[in-house]
Design an enzyme around this catalytic site. Structure first.
Site, PDB file in Angstrom:
ATOM      1  N   ASP A 184      -2.975  -8.836  -1.112  1.00  0.00           N
ATOM      2  CA  ASP A 184      -1.786  -9.068  -0.877  1.00  0.00           C
ATOM      3  C   ASP A 184      -0.755  -8.189  -0.510  1.00  0.00           C
ATOM      4  OD1 ASP A 184      -3.011 -11.520  -1.657  1.00  0.00           O
ATOM      5  OD2 ASP A 184      -2.536 -11.407  -3.805  1.00  0.00           O
ATOM      6  N   LEU A 185       0.198  -8.843   0.043  1.00  0.00           N
ATOM      7  CA  LEU A 185       1.436  -7.699   0.508  1.00  0.00           C
ATOM      8  C   LEU A 185       1.889  -6.824  -0.550  1.00  0.00           C
ATOM      9  CD1 LEU A 185       3.627  -7.438   2.649  1.00  0.00           C
ATOM     10  CD2 LEU A 185       5.032  -9.266   1.461  1.00  0.00           C
TER      11      LEU A 185
END
Length: 270
Positions: free
Chosen positions: A110-111
């Site tokens: 994820d970011l």
């Protein structure tokens, strides 16, 4: 990884397809170390073997395997967008290698998640590591919002071991997670994980709850959703390992290096 079937090599280098490799070998003179190869299953070692096709030497390129310590606020896709891509920091010689498939990330983080990210040109390995049926373990370092006293730690550990039910999120439906393993850390064993902890200051261990979680799946926001299901929240997440391969703690966020021979062997045995 360096030892592969001839049809696999031909597909990777766009010389043929799996179905047409045998016909290719019949129509062309393919010599491996001077010996005519007629079977698609012929084994070739790209580290030391020579390949000559119709009298022309064909260079054999080794697959690329890179370990990156992904930093936060970067994305694993190659598409341009609002956020920095992990590929922007990779040397051009790895991004577009001659005679190899395009470099790609093995799965995604994820970011806001950092840690171990594998990048490779080896599609076969990538498929094996990400195929849900192989149940490759992934270990994450987790910082939690709410302090967990020993009795709550014991409860979380038991619930995750039994397989906790996770609620749906966005387009991802609810599911019952496969059994997962929790290891808790405090002042008595902080040294075991300290080298991986990304903290701006020395942690206040009596007030901070952090642990490692090992799972065998990779569903959408799975780690965050599992802790949300028990009423807590993940405030920091870092992947430490995939299978038997652990992140090099000397790599700072955003740094990368090629895997060693020993690390490649660990992946092949994972």
């Amino acid at each position: 990884m360096d030892i592969q079937r001839l049809d696999e090599l031909f597909v990777r280098q766009n010389l043929s397809t799996y179905r047409r490799t045998r016909r290719f070998l019949q129509d062309h003179e393919v010599l491996v170390n001077g010996t005519r190869a007629l079977e698609a299953s012929y084994i070739i070692d790209v580290r030391k073997d020579t390949l000559v096709i119709d009298g022309t030497a064909h260079p054999l390129e080794r697959e690329i395997y890179i370990m990156m310590n992904k930093k936060q606020n970067t994305v694993c896709t190659a598409d341009e967008g609002w956020h920095e891509r992990v590929f922007e920091s990779i040397d051009e010689k790895y991004l577009h290698p001659k005679g190899l498939a395009k470099l790609h990330a093995v799965g995604r983080l994820d970011l806001d998640t950092e840690g171990l990210l594998l990048l490779t040109t080896d599609g076969k390995l990538s498929h094996r590591l990400t195929d849900p049926s192989t149940h490759i373990t992934k270990t994450y370092l987790v910082y939690l919002r709410d302090y967990c006293p020993p009795e709550k730690q014991k409860l979380y550990t038991q619930l995750f071991k039994e397989g906790i039910t996770v609620k749906p999120e966005k387009k991802s439906p609810a599911f019952t997670a496969q059994p997962a393993f929790l290891q808790w850390y405090g002042s008595e064993n902080y040294h075991e994980i300290e080298k991986y902890c990304t903290l701006t200051a020395e942690p206040n261990l009596p007030e901070l709850s952090f642990c490692t979680l090992t799972i065998t799946e990779g569903k959408f926001h799975q780690v965050k959703r599992m802790f949300k299901a028990v009423g807590n929240e993940v405030i920091f997440l870092k992947r430490l390992a995939m299978g038997k391969l652990w992140l090099d703690s000397l790599l700072r966020p955003g740094q990368y290096r090629q895997l060693t021979e020993e690390e490649c062997c660990l992946l092949s045995k994972t």
